[in-house]
Scaffold this motif. Sequence first.
Motif, PDB file in Angstrom:
ATOM      1  N   LEU A  20      41.035  47.006  36.872  1.00 19.13           N
ATOM      2  CA  LEU A  20      40.125  46.028  37.475  1.00 19.13           C
ATOM      3  C   LEU A  20      38.878  46.694  38.033  1.00 19.13           C
ATOM      4  O   LEU A  20      37.769  46.171  37.921  1.00 19.13           O
ATOM      5  CB  LEU A  20      40.851  45.288  38.605  1.00 19.13           C
ATOM      6  CG  LEU A  20      41.997  44.365  38.186  1.00 19.13           C
ATOM      7  CD1 LEU A  20      42.767  43.913  39.416  1.00 19.13           C
ATOM      8  CD2 LEU A  20      41.483  43.156  37.432  1.00 19.13           C
ATOM      9  N   GLN A  66      46.883  38.089  30.860  1.00 20.06           N
ATOM     10  CA  GLN A  66      45.625  37.893  31.587  1.00 20.06           C
ATOM     11  C   GLN A  66      44.712  39.122  31.499  1.00 20.06           C
ATOM     12  O   GLN A  66      43.727  39.204  32.227  1.00 20.06           O
ATOM     13  CB  GLN A  66      45.913  37.564  33.055  1.00 20.06           C
ATOM     14  CG  GLN A  66      46.694  36.271  33.256  1.00 20.06           C
ATOM     15  CD  GLN A  66      46.016  35.072  32.650  1.00 20.06           C
ATOM     16  OE1 GLN A  66      44.810  34.858  32.841  1.00 20.06           O
ATOM     17  NE2 GLN A  66      46.769  34.294  31.889  1.00 20.06           N
ATOM     18  N   ARG A  69      43.751  41.168  34.667  1.00 21.72           N
ATOM     19  CA  ARG A  69      42.796  40.648  35.650  1.00 21.72           C
ATOM     20  C   ARG A  69      43.564  39.950  36.770  1.00 21.72           C
ATOM     21  O   ARG A  69      44.646  39.431  36.567  1.00 21.72           O
ATOM     22  CB  ARG A  69      41.841  39.641  35.000  1.00 21.72           C
ATOM     23  CG  ARG A  69      40.956  40.215  33.918  1.00 21.72           C
ATOM     24  CD  ARG A  69      39.937  39.155  33.502  1.00 21.72           C
ATOM     25  NE  ARG A  69      39.045  39.643  32.463  1.00 21.72           N
ATOM     26  CZ  ARG A  69      39.212  39.441  31.174  1.00 21.72           C
ATOM     27  NH1 ARG A  69      40.249  38.724  30.755  1.00 21.72           N
ATOM     28  NH2 ARG A  69      38.368  39.922  30.300  1.00 21.72           N
ATOM     29  N   TRP A  72      44.726  35.094  41.018  1.00 23.78           N
ATOM     30  CA  TRP A  72      44.577  34.219  42.179  1.00 23.78           C
ATOM     31  C   TRP A  72      43.457  34.653  43.114  1.00 23.78           C
ATOM     32  O   TRP A  72      43.270  34.012  44.167  1.00 23.78           O
ATOM     33  CB  TRP A  72      45.896  34.158  42.955  1.00 23.78           C
ATOM     34  CG  TRP A  72      47.084  33.966  42.061  1.00 23.78           C
ATOM     35  CD1 TRP A  72      48.066  34.863  41.788  1.00 23.78           C
ATOM     36  CD2 TRP A  72      47.398  32.795  41.302  1.00 23.78           C
ATOM     37  NE1 TRP A  72      48.980  34.348  40.913  1.00 23.78           N
ATOM     38  CE2 TRP A  72      48.602  33.067  40.588  1.00 23.78           C
ATOM     39  CE3 TRP A  72      46.793  31.542  41.142  1.00 23.78           C
ATOM     40  CZ2 TRP A  72      49.189  32.138  39.748  1.00 23.78           C
ATOM     41  CZ3 TRP A  72      47.386  30.616  40.301  1.00 23.78           C
ATOM     42  CH2 TRP A  72      48.564  30.915  39.614  1.00 23.78           C
ATOM     43  N   HIS A  73      42.739  35.703  42.766  1.00 22.95           N
ATOM     44  CA  HIS A  73      41.673  36.226  43.633  1.00 22.95           C
ATOM     45  C   HIS A  73      40.373  36.413  42.860  1.00 22.95           C
ATOM     46  O   HIS A  73      40.397  36.688  41.656  1.00 22.95           O
ATOM     47  CB  HIS A  73      42.086  37.577  44.251  1.00 22.95           C
ATOM     48  CG  HIS A  73      43.197  37.480  45.228  1.00 22.95           C
ATOM     49  ND1 HIS A  73      44.523  37.479  44.855  1.00 22.95           N
ATOM     50  CD2 HIS A  73      43.186  37.380  46.590  1.00 22.95           C
ATOM     51  CE1 HIS A  73      45.281  37.385  45.934  1.00 22.95           C
ATOM     52  NE2 HIS A  73      44.498  37.328  46.990  1.00 22.95           N
ATOM     53  N   HIS A  74      39.268  36.287  43.585  1.00 22.76           N
ATOM     54  CA  HIS A  74      37.952  36.602  43.037  1.00 22.76           C
ATOM     55  C   HIS A  74      37.127  37.229  44.150  1.00 22.76           C
ATOM     56  O   HIS A  74      36.980  36.654  45.232  1.00 22.76           O
ATOM     57  CB  HIS A  74      37.257  35.339  42.525  1.00 22.76           C
ATOM     58  CG  HIS A  74      35.878  35.608  41.973  1.00 22.76           C
ATOM     59  ND1 HIS A  74      35.682  36.327  40.808  1.00 22.76           N
ATOM     60  CD2 HIS A  74      34.652  35.263  42.441  1.00 22.76           C
ATOM     61  CE1 HIS A  74      34.387  36.414  40.568  1.00 22.76           C
ATOM     62  NE2 HIS A  74      33.738  35.781  41.548  1.00 22.76           N
ATOM     63  N   GLU A  75      36.666  38.438  43.883  1.00 18.34           N
ATOM     64  CA  GLU A  75      35.891  39.194  44.872  1.00 18.34           C
ATOM     65  C   GLU A  75      36.631  39.282  46.204  1.00 18.34           C
ATOM     66  O   GLU A  75      36.062  39.109  47.287  1.00 18.34           O
ATOM     67  CB  GLU A  75      34.513  38.568  45.059  1.00 18.34           C
ATOM     68  CG  GLU A  75      33.659  38.652  43.800  1.00 18.34           C
ATOM     69  CD  GLU A  75      32.258  38.096  44.003  1.00 18.34           C
ATOM     70  OE1 GLU A  75      32.000  37.529  45.097  1.00 18.34           O
ATOM     71  OE2 GLU A  75      31.430  38.230  43.084  1.00 18.34           O
ATOM     72  N   THR A  79      41.178  32.261  45.172  1.00 19.10           N
ATOM     73  CA  THR A  79      40.454  31.226  44.431  1.00 19.10           C
ATOM     74  C   THR A  79      41.017  29.849  44.793  1.00 19.10           C
ATOM     75  O   THR A  79      42.037  29.738  45.476  1.00 19.10           O
ATOM     76  CB  THR A  79      40.596  31.434  42.924  1.00 19.10           C
ATOM     77  OG1 THR A  79      41.988  31.312  42.590  1.00 19.10           O
ATOM     78  CG2 THR A  79      40.093  32.813  42.511  1.00 19.10           C
ATOM     79  N   GLU A 123      48.617  38.858  45.766  1.00 21.31           N
ATOM     80  CA  GLU A 123      48.539  38.546  44.339  1.00 21.31           C
ATOM     81  C   GLU A 123      49.922  38.630  43.693  1.00 21.31           C
ATOM     82  O   GLU A 123      50.349  37.741  42.937  1.00 21.31           O
ATOM     83  CB  GLU A 123      47.578  39.521  43.649  1.00 21.31           C
ATOM     84  CG  GLU A 123      47.481  39.372  42.137  1.00 21.31           C
ATOM     85  CD  GLU A 123      46.561  38.256  41.707  1.00 21.31           C
ATOM     86  OE1 GLU A 123      46.586  37.918  40.506  1.00 21.31           O
ATOM     87  OE2 GLU A 123      45.831  37.709  42.553  1.00 21.31           O
TER      88      GLU A 123
END
Length: 558
Positions: A20, A66, A69, A72-75, A79, A123
């Motif tokens: 990531l 996936q 990646r 359930w998270h972004h930055e 999410t 996560e």
Amino acid sequence: MFRSMLKGKSRYWINILLCLFIGRGEAAGVVAIRPAAELLVVPIETALEGGLAIDWPQIERLYDKQRHRFIWHHEGELTEQGRQLFRWLANAELDGLNADDYHLDHLRGLVFDPSPEVMVNRELLLSDGYLRLARDLRLGRYDAQSLDPFWMFPNESFDPVDALSSALSAGALEQLLNALRPNNSAYLQLKDALAKYRDIQAKGGWLTLHLDDSLRLGDSDPAVALLRQRLQGESSRTGEMIPDPNYFDTTLAKAVKRFQRRLGLVPDGIVGSATLRALNDPVETRIAQIRANLERWRWLPHELEPQHLMVNTAGFEISLMNRDQVLFHKRTVNGRQERQTPSFSSKVTHLVMNPLWTVPRSIAVQDILPQLQQDNEYLARKQIRVYERSEGEWGEIDPVGIDWANYHENNFPFVLRQDAGNSNSLGRIKFHMPNAHQIYLHDTPARGLFERPNRAYSSGCVRVEAADQLAQLLVEYAEQPQNVWLQQALRSGETQMAPLAKPMPVYLTYFTSWVDAAGDIHFRPDIYQRDTALMLVMGEGIEHVTAHYESRAENPSL
């Protein structure tokens, strides 16, 4: 060894993070981010050492799909789909499940922590929580056949990883989780009933009645006011202003009868010992029943046929369903304790008018042979013929010269067959449904049994009230011009058999709690003691299981 296993799993997650942070192609460049990666080892190992069970093979499949990646998270933040999933895990209790089975106790402490190492744990736990919840909603939390040896439905397959991959690409997580529940209103109504009874529990439950004698219409007693209070504590109907709360009036008698019908008691409007015990079952017992039956719905095939027969052996009832519409609803008689009717699915393929009955060997030697040894006229009275095998073929023999005292279960060489007619044990109609259990639906000459609250009297097959009406509906469902044939065949007295152009699916189930078409919540005694193991494994206290069972033990009418 355990430490090395933890290291291995931790390293898997570190490798995901490396991908990531710097891209999969640069994963060999560990040195550049080693400090950040090393920080992640401790929280993951701590979580594992805390006793968390993680489905690592499925987790690995999920993140492979996936492309490693975050799901359930972004930055670094949850999410919207991550928040949706957390809410579903937190609300698993609404479906009668245990939220802590989905790591909720750990997730609560992590949900707002922004640190990178906590994000990894969050996560991981969300993903594993999804895998568990998805399987439990779709297939049931527990293995049906290990808890109920009479549950004969085949196991269905379901892949939560593939299901999630499709939902994520469409932004349809909420729709996916909703669709995993049983696809019928009966489940949703029972789920709403669970919420109602938990609300009653949160308010302190209902009072316990202590009566010196029975209560009935016309009585005047302070206990009548307590009875009103008890019934209102479970009813959603608004209580009326009563001129004299201590007087047992017709309105209260109707309320008692309604309660008795919901509990499968004789609806006589009298609060005797059986009704009193049912009134005094604690709300926790009702909750335990509802949870057990929600689980049974999850055990059933996910997609029931739109038109089908639903036989509830615990409730002694049969319904012909067209999706959620009830077309036919009648009482049944099914297997007694030592010959329980199993739960399975089949299809009615043929109607047999004026059927012959070839007596199963178990019934012949266990039930009929003792009668023959005591009553010389039994066979003639029941119109039963005797057949014996000679030179490779079965032929009818005269039973007059047979000394039945010489025979027992291990040396009985005969086959018994009952003639068609009004006294035939199958009645005038048999609904033939192929299955490995030799169970079928049929009419009965003993129609008085339908009036009893407990109708566990058969040898396993299901006797159907108003069988002629059901036969007519099945012919109409099959769109066959056989209406005239049905009546002519019945009047002829001869055995006639006709296939249905459209076989009717049948589901034989075991529900001790359900919501009827009028919205009333029903509870029934656990006649086959199949609730007990399920309630215990679901974490219900033994006192609730005991109350559910023992409150009926002394009731001769059940």
